[in-house]
Design an enzyme around this catalytic site. Structure first.
Site, PDB file in Angstrom:
ATOM      1  N   GLY A   1       2.484 -11.260  -8.787  1.00 44.28           N
ATOM      2  CA  GLY A   1       2.428 -10.082  -9.661  1.00 44.28           C
ATOM      3  C   GLY A   1       3.570  -9.114  -9.463  1.00 44.28           C
ATOM      4  O   GLY A   1       4.334  -8.842 -10.384  1.00 44.28           O
TER       5      GLY A   1
ATOM      6  N   GLU B   1     -11.953  -8.214   3.574  1.00 47.66           N
ATOM      7  CA  GLU B   1     -11.955  -7.021   4.440  1.00 47.66           C
ATOM      8  C   GLU B   1     -13.261  -6.230   4.333  1.00 47.66           C
ATOM      9  O   GLU B   1     -13.735  -5.638   5.303  1.00 47.66           O
ATOM     10  CB  GLU B   1     -10.770  -6.134   4.022  1.00 47.66           C
ATOM     11  CG  GLU B   1     -10.661  -4.807   4.715  1.00 47.66           C
ATOM     12  CD  GLU B   1      -9.626  -3.925   4.015  1.00 47.66           C
ATOM     13  OE1 GLU B   1      -8.508  -4.404   3.747  1.00 47.66           O
ATOM     14  OE2 GLU B   1      -9.943  -2.760   3.730  1.00 47.66           O
TER      15      GLU B   1
ATOM     16  N   HIS C   1      -6.426 -13.329  -6.945  1.00 49.44           N
ATOM     17  CA  HIS C   1      -5.537 -13.526  -5.800  1.00 49.44           C
ATOM     18  C   HIS C   1      -6.142 -12.855  -4.574  1.00 49.44           C
ATOM     19  O   HIS C   1      -6.708 -11.774  -4.670  1.00 49.44           O
ATOM     20  CB  HIS C   1      -4.154 -12.917  -6.077  1.00 49.44           C
ATOM     21  CG  HIS C   1      -3.361 -12.671  -4.839  1.00 49.44           C
ATOM     22  ND1 HIS C   1      -2.803 -13.688  -4.103  1.00 49.44           N
ATOM     23  CD2 HIS C   1      -3.070 -11.532  -4.163  1.00 49.44           C
ATOM     24  CE1 HIS C   1      -2.190 -13.176  -3.050  1.00 49.44           C
ATOM     25  NE2 HIS C   1      -2.340 -11.861  -3.056  1.00 49.44           N
TER      26      HIS C   1
ATOM     27  N   CYS D   1      -5.258 -12.170  -0.285  1.00 46.80           N
ATOM     28  CA  CYS D   1      -4.508 -12.413   0.943  1.00 46.80           C
ATOM     29  C   CYS D   1      -5.448 -12.043   2.100  1.00 46.80           C
ATOM     30  O   CYS D   1      -6.620 -11.823   1.867  1.00 46.80           O
ATOM     31  CB  CYS D   1      -3.194 -11.644   0.982  1.00 46.80           C
ATOM     32  SG  CYS D   1      -3.159 -10.167  -0.005  1.00 46.80           S
TER      33      CYS D   1
ATOM     34  N   GLU E   1      -3.325 -16.628   0.230  1.00 45.99           N
ATOM     35  CA  GLU E   1      -2.394 -16.612   1.346  1.00 45.99           C
ATOM     36  C   GLU E   1      -2.735 -17.758   2.284  1.00 45.99           C
ATOM     37  O   GLU E   1      -3.896 -17.970   2.596  1.00 45.99           O
ATOM     38  CB  GLU E   1      -2.520 -15.270   2.070  1.00 45.99           C
ATOM     39  CG  GLU E   1      -1.707 -15.152   3.331  1.00 45.99           C
ATOM     40  CD  GLU E   1      -2.511 -15.475   4.564  1.00 45.99           C
ATOM     41  OE1 GLU E   1      -3.623 -14.964   4.696  1.00 45.99           O
ATOM     42  OE2 GLU E   1      -2.017 -16.259   5.387  1.00 45.99           O
TER      43      GLU E   1
ATOM     44  N   HIS F   1       6.762 -12.500   3.614  1.00 45.63           N
ATOM     45  CA  HIS F   1       7.192 -11.471   4.566  1.00 45.63           C
ATOM     46  C   HIS F   1       8.451 -11.830   5.313  1.00 45.63           C
ATOM     47  O   HIS F   1       8.973 -11.030   6.076  1.00 45.63           O
ATOM     48  CB  HIS F   1       6.047 -11.156   5.530  1.00 45.63           C
ATOM     49  CG  HIS F   1       4.864 -10.673   4.755  1.00 45.63           C
ATOM     50  ND1 HIS F   1       3.753 -11.441   4.542  1.00 45.63           N
ATOM     51  CD2 HIS F   1       4.689  -9.539   4.062  1.00 45.63           C
ATOM     52  CE1 HIS F   1       2.930 -10.776   3.771  1.00 45.63           C
ATOM     53  NE2 HIS F   1       3.467  -9.625   3.468  1.00 45.63           N
TER      54      HIS F   1
HETATM   55  N1  LIG Z   1      -0.630  -8.242  -7.628  1.00 42.22           N
HETATM   56  C1  LIG Z   1      -0.398  -7.661  -6.313  1.00 42.22           C
HETATM   57  C2  LIG Z   1      -1.272  -8.281  -5.287  1.00 42.22           C
HETATM   58  C3  LIG Z   1      -0.968  -7.859  -3.885  1.00 42.22           C
HETATM   59  S1  LIG Z   1      -2.182  -8.312  -2.750  1.00 42.22           S
HETATM   60  C4  LIG Z   1       1.048  -7.844  -5.949  1.00 42.22           C
HETATM   61  O1  LIG Z   1       1.629  -8.812  -6.398  1.00 42.22           O
HETATM   62  O2  LIG Z   1       1.598  -7.020  -5.201  1.00 42.22           O
HETATM   63 ZN   LIG Z   2      -1.665 -10.313  -1.700  1.00 44.01          ZN
END
Ligand SMILES: N[C@@H](CCS)C(=O)O
Ligand SMILES: [Zn+2]
Ligand SMILES: CN1c2c(nc(N)[nH]c2=O)NC[C@@H]1CNc1ccc(C(=O)N[C@@H](CCC(=O)N[C@@H](CCC(=O)N[C@@H](CCC(=O)O)C(=O)O)C(=O)O)C(=O)O)cc1
Length: 799
Positions: free
Chosen positions: A438, A611, A647, A649, A671, A700
């Protein structure tokens, strides 16, 4: 007489001075003495606030340049060997946190993960069988000495040995508990030094006591604490983030002089606890929320605590539930600034400064009856009543919609297989379609454009045009790279949660309400104060424009109900589930409008779903039921050929795989950089039937991802996921990266997908390594990267 203290204070600085200092130091623009003097000034200002509010104990040792768990690793002489390429202790710490520092050799950063169920990240200590510990107390003793110049009532706070080891990660299957005999003497040595330095009380944090501890960890507590030598110090054992429940008897049996409990997140029976406390121990009751920002109902606290005060006398301490790390500095900063905060909400708020004042007032109220009639006490009570009765908070029509939504189970009109056919007929995507999550780089130019707009230096149409130009650039880059499914890039968003907070009714946003997320990075959580309404489209215009620029599909991009809720300050006067359904109702309309605007793929991000999972097992099923159903309420009104993506992570999906499945998104991107093998093993034992894109590279790292590593992940995934369901994507958004990094990385990713496609289905699923072996290779090829951007949307690799 009842006393008042706090477990910890925010440390980023009221004006985010630490952020500027750290980033300046890493960039070579700020010297180490300058950075340390910024830190000293922040600590002193924090102490002055506490003293001015009249705390009975000044809390010291809660400050950290990067992270308090990392500080503990420094204190215990337990940093990874690989960072010892410099003698500079501060740089060793930054090498651990970021993989880079002004001195020393770049190395891979330690893993960063969520601190219990908060949005704060800590650096995971690394344990090996032959680990040794060596006390490095100088920084702590220096801070204590500086505090003792202001008061002799100084209470250092230290992370306890059990929590330190529990949060650590061990290589080679090492039993972390086996390290206790080597670790405990270091704590004993420290206690001795603290006593010598004139300390009476130490706060020893053991928040793992709020977890359903495994039996061996629970049983290890008592012998561990009995083998500690406290050297005459008084220990306040602090548990927070939940009730003690089955750990209560463990906590009460420890040879300590006091116990702190979280009476906001927890529901321990105070009367029963007092009865079991014994004749000497102190009870510190965290009755003021350290996690939320609503003014405290002092009358309710008084009713709860007065009988305890009568029984315990000066053995009752009042406190915030946990460290104030999780709340911003001072509501007063909101009043006279750019007017972002909804004015009527201001009197309802208590940030860290106001919580100090509340704690002091509560203590005085418990000690002196006259305080209950003073103006400050009355004003507090009026604010509570005003908030509870406000018409801004309560909107019956909104409540009704949410309650109705909660009473039904939502689902798509057709099962996944049939939807997938409709969607494939519509999009004609190739095998292994490529996409991104995104966001694209949030450059300094975009942030400055937004700042100039906010300050009134440019008018709305210039800002608007600037964003359209960014979106067009982003689309052209993606076409050029050859991605199959595009995104608009999220340039218009300051943050994926705050942006929606700005646009929805019932949610306020702040100007200065920064809260540390990790290291120098902060977020400004919006404040959900009332029933939520969507009075305007939030993303439709940006998505429609982006879609108009390309022949390829462009995904709409939203943040899901659970993440909007979890990364905000949420109202405490109704269950979270009700707020989630209200958010979902707003998203459901937004999704319908996106669909009507011709956007046929819509992603609803839920990175905080894991979380928000309750720390206690007993509460999880209920949470997952409403979390999943609210997501489904938001996403199920669309036609079968509209493709819903989500999505996530933040790893450890294996314990929520059934819930992920129940969300029934057409495609999920996940992720996997840390835990490819774990996820793929999980998928092998519990097949996932919908579309899935395991992140093929770690966003990252600034480096171009290794093509063989990406191919390995895909081959391993192809062994456990039907090939037609497999997507190719990075593992999180790209907002913290630079364009120079993003372009070659995505080109490499697209190249891998094209090569595998050309090799054909059989080659992909059978020629590579199978399942676990492939993901082990993936993991090995990922470690060793360096980290100049420490964004931890997911954890990083440790060998
Ligand atoms: N659509 C967001 C999700 C981050 S967890 C991005 O791409 O930053
Ligand atoms: Zn993410
Ligand atoms: C995915 N992550 C997120 C979490 N929580 C969220 N609420 N949002 C998330 O995306 N939790 C888990 C992870 C945490 N990850 C991150 C990653 C990156 C950041 C980060 O970079 N934060 C920025 C602030 C972002 C922001 O709000 N920007 C605003 C204001 C920018 C600003 O500070 N402007 C300057 C002036 C402009 C300039 O010169 O640069 C100013 O006001 O002084 C915006 O873009 O408008 C940070 O800097 O810390 C956080 C969590």
């Amino acid at each position: 007489m009842t006393k008042f203290h706090i477990p910890g204070f925010p440390r980023i600085g009221e004006q985010r001075q630490l952020k500027r200092g750290l980033e300046g130091y890493w960039a070579g623009d700020v010297s180490q003495p300058e950075l340390l003097s910024i830190a000293t000034r922040i600590r002193e200002s924090n102490w002055q606030r506490q003293l001015a509010a009249g705390v009975d104990w000044l809390t010291v040792g809660d400050f950290a340049l990067y992270d308090h768990v990392l500080n503990t690793s420094v204190l215990l002489g337990h940093l990874p060997e690989r960072v010892k390429t410099t003698d500079n202790r501060i740089d060793q710490m930054f090498l651990t946190a970021r993989g880079r520092a002004p001195s020393g050799t770049p190395c891979h950063a330690a893993e960063m993960t969520k601190w219990f169920d908060t949005n704060y990240h800590y650096l995971v200590p690394e344990c090996r069988a032959d680990d040794t510990f060596q006390l490095q107390p100088e920084w702590l003793l220096d801070e204590i000495r500086a505090a003792q110049a202001l008061t002799d009532q100084v209470k250092p706070v230290i992370l306890g040995p059990m929590t330190y080891l529990f949060l650590a990660k061990s290589a080679e299957g090492v039993d972390r508990l086996s390290l206790l005999p080597r670790l405990l003497p270091i704590y004993s040595e420290l206690f001795c030094l603290l006593k010598e330095q004139g300390i009476d009380w130490v706060q020893l944090d053991e928040p793992v006591l709020a977890l359903d501890l495994p039996d061996d960890w629970q049983q290890a507590f008592e012998p561990a604490y009995h083998s500690l030598r406290f050297g005459g110090l008084n220990i306040l054992l602090a548990s927070y983030f939940g009730s003690l429940e089955r750990n209560q008897s463990v906590a009460l049996a420890l040879p300590v002089q006091g116990l702190h409990i979280d009476q906001v997140a927890g529901t321990d029976d105070l009367g029963a606890l007092v009865d079991k406390l014994g004749p000497y121990k102190v009870l510190s009751v965290g009755a003021i929320s350290g996690r939320n920002i609503w003014r405290t109902d002092l009358d309710a606290c008084y009713r709860l605590l007065k009988p305890v005060a009568e029984q315990l006398g000066d053995r009752l301490w009042v406190s915030t539930s946990c460290s104030l790390l999780h709340v911003p500095y001072d509501v007063d900063n909101e009043a006279a600034t750019d007017g972002r905060m909804t004015p009527a909400v201001l009197p309802w708020l208590a940030f860290a400064q106001q919580k100090l004042e509340e704690g002091s007032l509560l203590r005085d109220g418990l000690n002196t009856a006259a305080t209950l009639n003073c103006q400050a006490w009355q004003q507090q009570a009026d604010c509570i009543t005003d908030r509870h009765e406000s018409l801004m908070v309560h909107k019956p029509a909104v409540k009704l919609v949410a309650q109705t939504a909660a009473s039904q189970q939502w689902q798509r009109s057709l099962p996944y297989e049939q939807r997938a056919e409709c969607q494939q007929a519509r999009w004609q995507l190739p095998l292994l379609p490529t996409t991104t999550i995104g966001s694209f780089p949030q450059t300094a130019e975009i942030r400055q454009l937004r700042q100039r707009f906010r300050q009134g230096d440019i008018n709305p149409s210039v800002y608007h045009q600037g964003l359209l130009t960014e979106i067009e650039h982003c689309i052209r880059v993606q076409e050029d790279i050859g991605l199959d499914v595009l995104v608009h890039g999220e340039a218009e968003r300051n943050d994926m949660v705050e942006y929606f907070g700005e646009l929805l009714e019932g949610i306020a946003v702040s100007s200065h309400g920064w809260v540390q997320s990790y290291g120098s990075r902060c977020v400004k959580p919006p404040l959900i104060f009332g029933d939520i309404e969507r009075l305007q489209p939030m993303t439709v215009e940006w998505s429609r424009y982006a879609a108009s620029l390309s022949e390829r599909p462009v995904k709409g991009m939203l943040t899901g109900p659970v993440t909007l809720l979890k990364w905000a300050f949420v109202r405490d006067d109704q269950p979270w589930s009700q707020t989630a359904y209200q958010l979902a109702a707003a998203l459901r309309v937004e999704i319908a409008e996106l669909e009507a605007a011709g956007i046929g793929m819509i992603q609803v991000d839920e990175p905080a779903l894991r979380e928000a999972l309750p720390l206690k097992q007993a509460a999880r099923a209920d949470y997952l039921a409403w979390a999943v159903n609210s997501f489904r309420y938001a996403t199920t009104a669309v036609a079968a050929e509209t493709q819903i993506h989500t999505h996530m992570c933040y790893a450890d999906f294996d314990d929520i795989l059934p819930a992920i499945e129940a969300m029934d998104a057409d495609v999920i991107t996940l992720e996997t950089a840390r835990s490819a093998s774990k996820l793929l093993d999980g998928l092998a034992s519990r097949p996932y039937h919908n579309g899935i894109g395991p992140g093929v590279y770690d966003i990252h790292s600034p480096n171009v991802p290794d093509t063989e590593a990406m191919a390995s992940i895909l081959r391993a995934a192809a062994a456990v996921v039907p090939l037609r369901n497999l997507w190719v994507n990075p593992d999180c958004g790209l907002k913290t990266r630079r364009w120079e990094e993003v372009k070659p990385a995505l080109k490499a990713m697209v190249q891998v997908a094209q090569t595998l496609r050309a090799q054909g289905l059989d080659t992909i699923s059978h020629a590579g390594l199978g399942g676990e072996a492939a993901s082990r290779q993936v993991h090995e090829s990922l470690i060793g990267h360096t980290e100049d951007d420490p964004c931890p949307s997911h954890a990083r690799c440790v060998p």
